[in-house]
Write an enzyme that holds these catalytic residues in place. Structure first.
Site, PDB file in Angstrom:
ATOM      1  N   GLU A  69       0.841  -1.203   0.000  1.00  0.00           N
ATOM      2  CA  GLU A  69       0.000   0.000   0.000  1.00  0.00           C
ATOM      3  C   GLU A  69       0.873   1.250   0.000  1.00  0.00           C
ATOM      4  O   GLU A  69       2.019   1.210   0.471  1.00  0.00           O
ATOM      5  CB  GLU A  69      -0.893  -0.028   1.257  1.00  0.00           C
ATOM      6  CG  GLU A  69      -1.801   1.176   1.398  1.00  0.00           C
ATOM      7  CD  GLU A  69      -2.892   0.984   2.448  1.00  0.00           C
ATOM      8  OE1 GLU A  69      -2.794   0.049   3.261  1.00  0.00           O
ATOM      9  OE2 GLU A  69      -3.848   1.795   2.449  1.00  0.00           O
ATOM     10  N   ASN A 214     -12.377  -1.455  -0.855  1.00  0.00           N
ATOM     11  CA  ASN A 214     -11.622  -1.966   0.292  1.00  0.00           C
ATOM     12  C   ASN A 214     -12.321  -1.529   1.583  1.00  0.00           C
ATOM     13  O   ASN A 214     -12.594  -0.336   1.764  1.00  0.00           O
ATOM     14  CB  ASN A 214     -10.193  -1.414   0.290  1.00  0.00           C
ATOM     15  CG  ASN A 214      -9.460  -1.732   1.589  1.00  0.00           C
ATOM     16  OD1 ASN A 214      -9.022  -2.859   1.789  1.00  0.00           O
ATOM     17  ND2 ASN A 214      -9.329  -0.748   2.481  1.00  0.00           N
ATOM     18  N   GLU A 215     -12.616  -2.472   2.431  1.00  0.00           N
ATOM     19  CA  GLU A 215     -13.248  -2.173   3.725  1.00  0.00           C
ATOM     20  C   GLU A 215     -14.331  -1.110   3.541  1.00  0.00           C
ATOM     21  O   GLU A 215     -14.339  -0.075   4.228  1.00  0.00           O
ATOM     22  CB  GLU A 215     -12.198  -1.761   4.767  1.00  0.00           C
ATOM     23  CG  GLU A 215     -11.201  -2.872   5.040  1.00  0.00           C
ATOM     24  CD  GLU A 215     -10.298  -2.672   6.257  1.00  0.00           C
ATOM     25  OE1 GLU A 215     -10.323  -1.591   6.864  1.00  0.00           O
ATOM     26  OE2 GLU A 215      -9.552  -3.622   6.592  1.00  0.00           O
ATOM     27  N   TYR A 300      -6.596  -9.047  11.375  1.00  0.00           N
ATOM     28  CA  TYR A 300      -5.256  -8.826  11.937  1.00  0.00           C
ATOM     29  C   TYR A 300      -5.135  -9.486  13.302  1.00  0.00           C
ATOM     30  O   TYR A 300      -6.127  -9.628  14.027  1.00  0.00           O
ATOM     31  CB  TYR A 300      -4.981  -7.326  12.066  1.00  0.00           C
ATOM     32  CG  TYR A 300      -4.712  -6.664  10.737  1.00  0.00           C
ATOM     33  CD1 TYR A 300      -3.445  -6.727  10.162  1.00  0.00           C
ATOM     34  CD2 TYR A 300      -5.714  -6.005  10.038  1.00  0.00           C
ATOM     35  CE1 TYR A 300      -3.183  -6.140   8.932  1.00  0.00           C
ATOM     36  CE2 TYR A 300      -5.464  -5.412   8.805  1.00  0.00           C
ATOM     37  CZ  TYR A 300      -4.200  -5.488   8.257  1.00  0.00           C
ATOM     38  OH  TYR A 300      -3.945  -4.912   7.031  1.00  0.00           O
ATOM     39  N   GLU A 354      -5.999  -9.277   3.730  1.00  0.00           N
ATOM     40  CA  GLU A 354      -5.196  -8.539   4.713  1.00  0.00           C
ATOM     41  C   GLU A 354      -5.137  -9.387   5.973  1.00  0.00           C
ATOM     42  O   GLU A 354      -6.178  -9.654   6.593  1.00  0.00           O
ATOM     43  CB  GLU A 354      -5.807  -7.166   5.029  1.00  0.00           C
ATOM     44  CG  GLU A 354      -5.581  -6.145   3.950  1.00  0.00           C
ATOM     45  CD  GLU A 354      -6.001  -4.733   4.323  1.00  0.00           C
ATOM     46  OE1 GLU A 354      -5.913  -4.362   5.506  1.00  0.00           O
ATOM     47  OE2 GLU A 354      -6.434  -4.002   3.408  1.00  0.00           O
ATOM     48  N   GLN A 403       2.186  -6.069   5.627  1.00  0.00           N
ATOM     49  CA  GLN A 403       2.339  -5.732   4.229  1.00  0.00           C
ATOM     50  C   GLN A 403       3.745  -6.122   3.789  1.00  0.00           C
ATOM     51  O   GLN A 403       4.572  -6.454   4.617  1.00  0.00           O
ATOM     52  CB  GLN A 403       2.092  -4.243   4.017  1.00  0.00           C
ATOM     53  CG  GLN A 403       0.675  -3.806   4.382  1.00  0.00           C
ATOM     54  CD  GLN A 403       0.338  -2.406   3.884  1.00  0.00           C
ATOM     55  OE1 GLN A 403       1.086  -1.740   3.183  1.00  0.00           O
ATOM     56  NE2 GLN A 403      -0.845  -1.937   4.285  1.00  0.00           N
TER      57      GLN A 403
HETATM   58  O1  AHR Z   1      -2.950  -2.523   6.267  1.00  0.00           O
HETATM   59  C1  AHR Z   1      -3.276  -1.319   6.856  1.00  0.00           C
HETATM   60  C2  AHR Z   1      -4.757  -0.991   6.743  1.00  0.00           C
HETATM   61  O2  AHR Z   1      -5.512  -1.902   7.454  1.00  0.00           O
HETATM   62  C3  AHR Z   1      -5.357  -1.028   5.364  1.00  0.00           C
HETATM   63  O3  AHR Z   1      -5.133   0.119   4.635  1.00  0.00           O
HETATM   64  C4  AHR Z   1      -6.814  -1.201   5.643  1.00  0.00           C
HETATM   65  O4  AHR Z   1      -7.501  -1.855   4.614  1.00  0.00           O
HETATM   66  C5  AHR Z   1      -6.829  -1.960   6.945  1.00  0.00           C
HETATM   67  O5  AHR Z   1      -7.707  -1.405   7.856  1.00  0.00           O
END
Ligand code: AHR
Length: 549
Positions: A69, A214-215, A300, A354, A403
């Protein structure tokens, strides 16, 4: 010395002068202790049974995808240094980074975001004059747009990967996204294709995967499930890939067909059940005019209230973070069950685009740049997640760790001309044989690793067969204190030897730095045959990949 001797002599029993009852008592205690220790010793052995004649789904190579990103030093400095840089580069892209990424066979790179994607306007990043903008999502810094479509595609080409492009559904329009895809992919001489040629690339690019927002439930626009679904249908229909090599003739399949991936759930919040239901219900009744091939999921390993440190931690934080990362399995089960209701044939892939650890920013770094270190704990965490994906390979057919460089759970860290490969990088390298291999079920009694109030499976393992029939096995020893002696019972193959690589380090928080880049690197490992049994001993807190011959 005399004092010490005296003290010791007081505690050593006097066998010579002792009476028979005290000797009995000592012997009894000795056997009692043996009886207590014996189960613990036995627990150090783990039998893993592999039936190589039974096979499951293909472990899609896209499970090993990456995410890059426009965030912090992920793109600028991490990939792009510019053609005039003293850092060796090819057309502005770092040679050291390219060489490292080639070695892990990155199947696809998701770009330009993340949250950044829903504020990105592709015209800012093409042609001789780039629009300089701000990056409000990530530190409010200047976004020079020197790395745009052509630079990304050049990077993809240099590392031998495929493009996963996320289009702007938040602040952009269907029209803008449709034009971008035409610009990138049209083979005929349209105005946009000619403009691409003028900018240096007459041949159409391939876009392997398309992220439709995205999201969109949060940074991508905070939309309701119904509103998003209606937008997504329009994007799916109008944002077309024109590359001749990616077209699908009626009634036929083309492996190069672009995958369209809709926004799916992000974690365990109750609202994501409704979101997933809404998108999948629409898919079930979709008309000829639109389609999706994937549903994204973000998850995450993070404690949003009290982010864990990425360095200087001990066994407690090691155990807590690994416990939290194993929640991935439950989430996949939960959302797969919803998908199964509307898509029992599993045509739509769950794409975990992600995932990874999200720790507190390193002291002194810009908090908006999400800079963290990467330790042996991250290597174990990566292996556990990759194994979860492999076990769900029939539905989970894509994943992108967040990432790739200098951001969150990165493969690579850079500082000007310096580069360090992280423990996570080495896990991805060791797992290369699993790309597109066929899953082979394994059975084992994992045992339990306990620390404070955390209990975890002590050992994890997966197996797979590659195209030439070679059997590969991954074994993770979660226990940071005890080695595990693995006895392999392989049926359906003549197992005579096992060789491969193992990754461990002195401490759970061992890291690779620019000055000491080889603290956590894989080393060779081999099994031995004794009494006709193949055994391999894996060290505490280790990730091991072996091939069984
Ligand atoms: O990876 C960092 C961020 O986490 C991304 O931009 C977003 O999609 C997520 O919330």
């Amino acid at each position: 010395m005399a004092l010490i001797f005296k003290k010791q002599s007081q505690t050593v029993p006097d066998f010579k002068h002792g009476n028979s009852s005290s000797i009995h008592c000592i012997l009894l205690c000795f056997f009692l202790m043996l009886a207590l220790i014996a189960p613990a010793l036995a627990a150090d052995k783990v039998e893993i049974s592999v039936d190589a004649s039974k096979t499951g789904a293909t472990i899609n190579r896209n499970l090993f995808g990456q995410f890059a990103e426009h965030l912090g030093h992920g793109i600028y400095d991490g990939i792009w240094v510019g053609p005039d840089s003293k850092i060796p580069n090819t057309r502005g892209i770092r040679n050291d980074v390219v060489a490292a990424l080639k070695a892990i066979k990155v199947p696809n790179v998701r770009w330009p975001g993340g949250c950044f994607a829903d504020g990105y306007h592709w015209r800012d990043g093409i042609g001789p004059h780039r629009n300089v903008r701000l990056n409000p999502d990530w530190g409010g810094v200047i976004e020079p747009n020197t790395f745009g479509t052509h630079e990304f595609m050049d990077f993809i080409d240099q590392i031998g990967s495929h493009a996963y492009v996320s289009v702007n559904l938040g602040s952009g329009t269907v029209h803008e996204a449709a034009d971008w895809l035409e610009y990138m992919t049209a083979g005929q001489a349209t105005t946009l294709a000619k403009e691409r040629g003028t900018n240096g690339h007459p041949a159409p690019y391939k876009v392997a995967m398309l992220g439709i927002g995205n999201e969109s439930w949060d940074c991508g626009g905070n939309m309701s499930p119904d509103y998003y679904t209606s937008q997504m249908k329009d994007y799916s229909h109008f944002v077309r890939n024109y590359n001749p090599a990616q077209q699908v003739a009626p009634g036929q399949e083309n492996k190069e067909e672009m995958m369209k991936i809709a926004v799916g759930p992000g974690g365990n919040e109750p609202r994501f059940v409704d979101w997933t239901e809404t998108v999948m219900k629409a898919y079930q009744h979709h008309s000829w005019s639109w389609d999706i091939n994937g549903l994204s999921m973000h998850n995450y390993t993070v404690d949003w209230q009290h982010k864990y440190a990425s360095t200087g931690f001990g066994e407690t934080e090691y155990a807590q973070v690994l416990k939290s990362t194993l929640e991935m399995d439950g989430l996949i089960n939960k959302y797969s069950a919803i998908m199964d209701k509307y898509d029992p044939q599993k045509k739509v892939a769950l794409v975990v685009d992600e995932w990874g650890s999200w720790y507190a920013p390193l002291p002194g770094s810009n908090p908006g740049f999400l800079v963290q270190q990467n330790s042996l704990r991250d290597a174990v965490l990566a292996a556990l997640n990759l194994n979860i994906f492999a076990r769900h390979a029939d539905r989970v057919r894509g994943a992108n760790i967040a990432q790739m460089i200098n951001v969150l759970q990165a493969m690579i860290l850079t500082d000007k001309e310096k580069m360090a490969l992280t423990p996570t990088y080495y896990v991805f390298k060791m797992y290369v044989p699993f790309q597109d291999a066929t899953f082979v079920p394994v059975t084992f009694d994992a045992g339990t690793y306990k620390h404070d109030d955390v209990s975890l499976p002590r050992v994890d393992a997966i197996a797979a067969k590659n195209a030439s029939g070679k059997l590969w096995l991954e074994i993770t020893n979660v226990d940071p204190n005890e080695a595990a002696e693995i006895q392999l019972n392989v049926t359906g193959a003549n197992a005579k030897s096992a060789v491969g690589q193992t990754l461990t380090a002195p401490k759970v928080d061992s890291i690779n730095t620019f000055d000491a880049p080889k603290t956590v690197v894989p080393k060779p490992i081999s099994g031995k045959v004794e009494d006709g049994k193949l055994t391999v001993t894996v060290e505490p807190k280790s990730v091991t990949v072996i091939s069984v011959e």
